[in-house]
Scaffold this motif. Structure first.
Motif, PDB file in Angstrom:
ATOM      1  N   HIS A 115      51.178  20.213  37.730  1.00 14.12           N
ATOM      2  CA  HIS A 115      50.270  19.905  36.625  1.00 14.12           C
ATOM      3  C   HIS A 115      49.048  19.137  37.117  1.00 14.12           C
ATOM      4  O   HIS A 115      47.937  19.340  36.617  1.00 14.12           O
ATOM      5  CB  HIS A 115      51.019  19.080  35.567  1.00 14.12           C
ATOM      6  N   ILE A 116      49.224  18.270  38.107  1.00 13.70           N
ATOM      7  CA  ILE A 116      48.092  17.510  38.639  1.00 13.70           C
ATOM      8  C   ILE A 116      47.079  18.451  39.281  1.00 13.70           C
ATOM      9  O   ILE A 116      45.865  18.330  39.077  1.00 13.70           O
ATOM     10  CB  ILE A 116      48.586  16.466  39.658  1.00 13.70           C
ATOM     11  N   THR A 117      47.577  19.403  40.055  1.00 16.06           N
ATOM     12  CA  THR A 117      46.696  20.379  40.695  1.00 16.06           C
ATOM     13  C   THR A 117      45.937  21.191  39.667  1.00 16.06           C
ATOM     14  O   THR A 117      44.721  21.411  39.790  1.00 16.06           O
ATOM     15  CB  THR A 117      47.518  21.322  41.590  1.00 16.06           C
ATOM     16  N   ILE A 118      46.639  21.640  38.635  1.00 17.53           N
ATOM     17  CA  ILE A 118      46.021  22.471  37.608  1.00 17.53           C
ATOM     18  C   ILE A 118      44.899  21.704  36.901  1.00 17.53           C
ATOM     19  O   ILE A 118      43.804  22.231  36.678  1.00 17.53           O
ATOM     20  CB  ILE A 118      47.079  22.948  36.595  1.00 17.53           C
ATOM     21  N   ARG A 119      45.163  20.453  36.565  1.00 16.65           N
ATOM     22  CA  ARG A 119      44.157  19.654  35.875  1.00 16.65           C
ATOM     23  C   ARG A 119      42.936  19.438  36.753  1.00 16.65           C
ATOM     24  O   ARG A 119      41.796  19.496  36.286  1.00 16.65           O
ATOM     25  CB  ARG A 119      44.750  18.315  35.452  1.00 16.65           C
ATOM     26  N   ALA A 120      43.154  19.194  38.033  1.00 17.56           N
ATOM     27  CA  ALA A 120      42.031  18.953  38.939  1.00 17.56           C
ATOM     28  C   ALA A 120      41.170  20.208  39.092  1.00 17.56           C
ATOM     29  O   ALA A 120      39.936  20.143  39.019  1.00 17.56           O
ATOM     30  CB  ALA A 120      42.553  18.496  40.295  1.00 17.56           C
ATOM     31  N   VAL A 121      41.820  21.351  39.305  1.00 21.81           N
ATOM     32  CA  VAL A 121      41.069  22.603  39.453  1.00 21.81           C
ATOM     33  C   VAL A 121      40.352  22.948  38.153  1.00 21.81           C
ATOM     34  O   VAL A 121      39.202  23.409  38.161  1.00 21.81           O
ATOM     35  CB  VAL A 121      42.014  23.746  39.878  1.00 21.81           C
ATOM     36  N   ALA A 122      41.004  22.711  37.021  1.00 20.04           N
ATOM     37  CA  ALA A 122      40.398  23.024  35.728  1.00 20.04           C
ATOM     38  C   ALA A 122      39.139  22.198  35.494  1.00 20.04           C
ATOM     39  O   ALA A 122      38.083  22.729  35.112  1.00 20.04           O
ATOM     40  CB  ALA A 122      41.411  22.773  34.610  1.00 20.04           C
ATOM     41  N   MET A 123      39.218  20.893  35.713  1.00 26.44           N
ATOM     42  CA  MET A 123      38.056  20.039  35.503  1.00 26.44           C
ATOM     43  C   MET A 123      36.955  20.360  36.518  1.00 26.44           C
ATOM     44  O   MET A 123      35.761  20.345  36.191  1.00 26.44           O
ATOM     45  CB  MET A 123      38.453  18.574  35.593  1.00 26.44           C
ATOM     46  N   GLY A 124      37.341  20.658  37.754  1.00 29.10           N
ATOM     47  CA  GLY A 124      36.345  21.040  38.742  1.00 29.10           C
ATOM     48  C   GLY A 124      35.617  22.314  38.344  1.00 29.10           C
ATOM     49  O   GLY A 124      34.394  22.430  38.530  1.00 29.10           O
ATOM     50  N   LEU A 125      36.352  23.277  37.778  1.00 30.51           N
ATOM     51  CA  LEU A 125      35.752  24.523  37.315  1.00 30.51           C
ATOM     52  C   LEU A 125      34.734  24.255  36.218  1.00 30.51           C
ATOM     53  O   LEU A 125      33.604  24.778  36.246  1.00 30.51           O
ATOM     54  CB  LEU A 125      36.843  25.476  36.807  1.00 30.51           C
ATOM     55  N   LEU A 126      35.095  23.448  35.232  1.00 33.56           N
ATOM     56  CA  LEU A 126      34.189  23.171  34.120  1.00 33.56           C
ATOM     57  C   LEU A 126      32.943  22.422  34.590  1.00 33.56           C
ATOM     58  O   LEU A 126      31.818  22.742  34.180  1.00 33.56           O
ATOM     59  CB  LEU A 126      34.915  22.360  33.044  1.00 33.56           C
ATOM     60  N   ILE A 127      33.138  21.432  35.457  1.00 29.66           N
ATOM     61  CA  ILE A 127      31.987  20.674  35.964  1.00 29.66           C
ATOM     62  C   ILE A 127      31.080  21.565  36.806  1.00 29.66           C
ATOM     63  O   ILE A 127      29.849  21.556  36.659  1.00 29.66           O
ATOM     64  CB  ILE A 127      32.470  19.463  36.786  1.00 29.66           C
ATOM     65  N   GLY A 128      31.685  22.357  37.690  1.00 29.71           N
ATOM     66  CA  GLY A 128      30.898  23.218  38.571  1.00 29.71           C
ATOM     67  C   GLY A 128      30.094  24.258  37.822  1.00 29.71           C
ATOM     68  O   GLY A 128      28.904  24.467  38.101  1.00 29.71           O
ATOM     69  N   THR A 129      30.721  24.935  36.855  1.00 23.32           N
ATOM     70  CA  THR A 129      29.995  25.958  36.086  1.00 23.32           C
ATOM     71  C   THR A 129      28.883  25.331  35.251  1.00 23.32           C
ATOM     72  O   THR A 129      27.821  25.932  35.076  1.00 23.32           O
ATOM     73  CB  THR A 129      30.958  26.735  35.173  1.00 23.32           C
ATOM     74  N   ALA A 130      29.119  24.135  34.742  1.00 26.50           N
ATOM     75  CA  ALA A 130      28.073  23.451  33.974  1.00 26.50           C
ATOM     76  C   ALA A 130      26.878  23.119  34.851  1.00 26.50           C
ATOM     77  O   ALA A 130      25.721  23.263  34.438  1.00 26.50           O
ATOM     78  CB  ALA A 130      28.634  22.193  33.318  1.00 26.50           C
ATOM     79  N   LEU A 131      27.128  22.667  36.088  1.00 26.59           N
ATOM     80  CA  LEU A 131      26.032  22.354  37.000  1.00 26.59           C
ATOM     81  C   LEU A 131      25.223  23.604  37.345  1.00 26.59           C
ATOM     82  O   LEU A 131      23.991  23.565  37.403  1.00 26.59           O
ATOM     83  CB  LEU A 131      26.592  21.719  38.279  1.00 26.59           C
ATOM     84  N   VAL A 132      25.925  24.719  37.581  1.00 25.71           N
ATOM     85  CA  VAL A 132      25.220  25.976  37.854  1.00 25.71           C
ATOM     86  C   VAL A 132      24.401  26.391  36.638  1.00 25.71           C
ATOM     87  O   VAL A 132      23.261  26.857  36.756  1.00 25.71           O
ATOM     88  CB  VAL A 132      26.220  27.086  38.234  1.00 25.71           C
ATOM     89  N   ALA A 133      24.971  26.196  35.449  1.00 25.15           N
ATOM     90  CA  ALA A 133      24.266  26.563  34.216  1.00 25.15           C
ATOM     91  C   ALA A 133      22.980  25.767  34.051  1.00 25.15           C
ATOM     92  O   ALA A 133      21.969  26.294  33.564  1.00 25.15           O
ATOM     93  CB  ALA A 133      25.181  26.352  33.010  1.00 25.15           C
ATOM     94  N   VAL A 134      22.996  24.499  34.457  1.00 30.43           N
ATOM     95  CA  VAL A 134      21.784  23.677  34.376  1.00 30.43           C
ATOM     96  C   VAL A 134      20.669  24.298  35.215  1.00 30.43           C
ATOM     97  O   VAL A 134      19.502  24.359  34.794  1.00 30.43           O
ATOM     98  CB  VAL A 134      22.075  22.231  34.835  1.00 30.43           C
ATOM     99  N   VAL A 135      21.010  24.780  36.402  1.00 32.40           N
ATOM    100  CA  VAL A 135      20.026  25.437  37.264  1.00 32.40           C
ATOM    101  C   VAL A 135      19.491  26.698  36.595  1.00 32.40           C
ATOM    102  O   VAL A 135      18.272  26.970  36.605  1.00 32.40           O
ATOM    103  CB  VAL A 135      20.647  25.782  38.630  1.00 32.40           C
ATOM    104  N   LEU A 136      20.377  27.475  35.978  1.00 36.66           N
ATOM    105  CA  LEU A 136      19.954  28.709  35.306  1.00 36.66           C
ATOM    106  C   LEU A 136      19.080  28.407  34.098  1.00 36.66           C
ATOM    107  O   LEU A 136      18.105  29.121  33.824  1.00 36.66           O
ATOM    108  CB  LEU A 136      21.186  29.506  34.874  1.00 36.66           C
ATOM    109  N   ILE A 137      19.441  27.370  33.348  1.00 37.87           N
ATOM    110  CA  ILE A 137      18.644  27.000  32.175  1.00 37.87           C
ATOM    111  C   ILE A 137      17.238  26.585  32.603  1.00 37.87           C
ATOM    112  O   ILE A 137      16.227  26.993  31.999  1.00 37.87           O
ATOM    113  CB  ILE A 137      19.337  25.862  31.402  1.00 37.87           C
ATOM    114  N   GLU A 138      17.166  25.790  33.653  1.00 41.40           N
ATOM    115  CA  GLU A 138      15.860  25.365  34.152  1.00 41.40           C
ATOM    116  C   GLU A 138      15.027  26.570  34.574  1.00 41.40           C
ATOM    117  O   GLU A 138      13.845  26.689  34.214  1.00 41.40           O
ATOM    118  CB  GLU A 138      16.047  24.427  35.342  1.00 41.40           C
TER     119      GLU A 138
END
Length: 425
Positions: A115-138
């Motif tokens: 469960h710890i691994t899943i939570r870490a990968v899940a949050m990393g996925l959400l943070i990473g995609t959001a950061l990429v989205a910021v670049v695309l929005i700009e």
């Protein structure tokens, strides 16, 4: 792998996954590095439990059909090298790459996850995609404002730099939705994960790339339909793949092509895709049963020639409908047909059709058997979004694209496993 991740490593793993998303999506050519690195870590986790005979038995029962299907596809791809038609060196490396990607997918899907691994990968996925989205929005906003105040850009180079990240993100927002739902349902940082996912979706919509937007919207429509009629949607997808790979090559005719040329007369890129597809379909007719051989599309006779320099292939077509840009620069087949189904049909023939249909039947069968209606619908949406993109852009065997599909599948697994009440299956 669950034995390696302790609570103290959760934050570093989260940041590592976020960094991988940011680096891999912005520069997709390094995506395969992350896939193979993840597979190497997964291999340690698999080996750590491989001594347990009950785990090996359960793993084999779960994966034997998928492994058999993957081996069948590799056999078809390898065998096609024996009738590789173009006079070029045989691409043995392509078969090896497909095998490596298949092994990586197996390891990432079979590795035990805590469960710890899943939570870490899940949050990393959400943070990473959001950061990429910021670049695309700009990028999207700058392009929009520049068009208003300066005028249309003279070159599409800057815009095309973000084409691949936008299309990958359009696919990843589907497994990210399951991650978002699972995280929010636990009450863990609900506002944070809602904001992260909202930014990711906004990044796709404001990217300015028609393929990304179309893929996400079509995927959304299929997801809605799949929630209420999963078997019907799954059947339509399988039938659509079958028709595209078997009926379309036979039904292709100058009148159909002229109709498409007329509809795309003002869009050079779309019209060029129509002519590329027409060229590929004509090549399929020359070797309809076994195909031309794996990765032969880039070596086909006259494929790299300009369309206007090969007048024989324009017989029956209304050349007055051709866009000026297509006439000046358009090649018959620049590297690949830009359609994964047509490329498999062109290169691997009817055996490739059988292997592809088997893969779709197995994938859709697994989706239909998912217990949750939301899980089924989102998986259908992601699958169709990937099909839309693969039917318009990119070659079937591009390493970064294959790596993107491996990671998308792994992230789906993360999203499906996140809730404690969900079964490990």
């Amino acid at each position: 792998m669950h034995l390696l991740i302790t609570p103290g490593l959760r934050i570093p793993l989260t940041l590592l996954v976020a960094a991988c998303c940011l680096g891999g999506l912005v520069q997709p050519k390094i995506m395969s590095v992350y896939v193979f690195a993840g597979a190497a870590i997964a291999a340690i986790g698999v080996l750590s439990v491989a001594r347990d005979s009950s785990w090996r038995t359960a793993c084999w029962k779960k994966w034997r059909i998928g492994l058999s299907a993957g081996l069948f596809f590799l056999v078809v791809a390898g065998a096609s090298l024996f009738w590789f038609v173009p006079q070029q060196p045989l691409p043995f490396d392509r078969v090896g790459k497909l095998a490596a990607m298949g092994l990586s997918l197996f390891l990432l899907m079979a590795v035990p996850l805590g469960h710890i691994t899943i939570r870490a990968v899940a949050m990393g996925l959400l943070i990473g995609t959001a950061l990429v989205a910021v670049v695309l929005i700009e990028n999207g906003l700058i392009g929009f404002l520049g068009t208003i105040f300066v005028g249309p850009p003279n070159t599409a180079g800057y815009e095309n730099f973000y084409k691949a990240p936008a299309t990958i993100l359009a696919v990843l927002i589907f497994p990210a939705f399951l991650v978002y739902q699972s995280t929010a349902s636990e009450g863990v940082g609900t506002r944070l994960v809602t904001g992260l996912y909202g930014v990711a979706v906004l990044g796709v919509l404001l990217s300015g790339h028609a393929t990304s937007i179309a893929a996400s919207l079509i995927g959304l429509g299929i997801a809605i339909a799949g929630r209420w009629a999963p078997k019907l949607v799954g059947g339509i997808i399988v039938i659509g793949v079958f028709v595209m790979m078997t009926v379309v090559p036979v039904a292709n005719s100058p009148s159909n092509v002229n109709a498409l040329l007329s509809a795309t007369q003002n869009h050079a890129s779309l019209q060029h895709r129509v002519l590329i597809l027409d060229f590929a379909l004509k090549k399929i007719r020359q070797h309809p049963f076994l195909g031309w051989g794996l990765d032969s599309a880039r070596f086909l006779p006259h494929g790299s020639d300009r369309i206007v320099d090969t007048p024989d292939r324009l017989q029956g077509l209304d050349t007055t409908l051709l866009h000026e840009g297509v006439v000046r620069l358009g090649q018959n087949l620049p590297l690949h047909p830009h359609n994964i189904l047509m490329q498999i049909r062109l290169e691997l023939g009817l055996p490739g059709v059988a292997a592809t249909l088997l893969a779709f039947v197995l994938i859709i069968g697994r989706i239909v058997r998912l217990p949750g209606a939301l899980d089924r619908s989102v998986c259908f949406g992601g699958l169709v979004a990937a099909i839309v993109i693969a039917s318009i852009s990119y070659g079937a065997w591009q390493t970064w694209w294959l790596g993107s599909m491996v990671l998308m599948t792994f992230f789906f697994r993360i999203g499906l496993l996140f809730l404690p009440e969900r079964t490990p299956e």
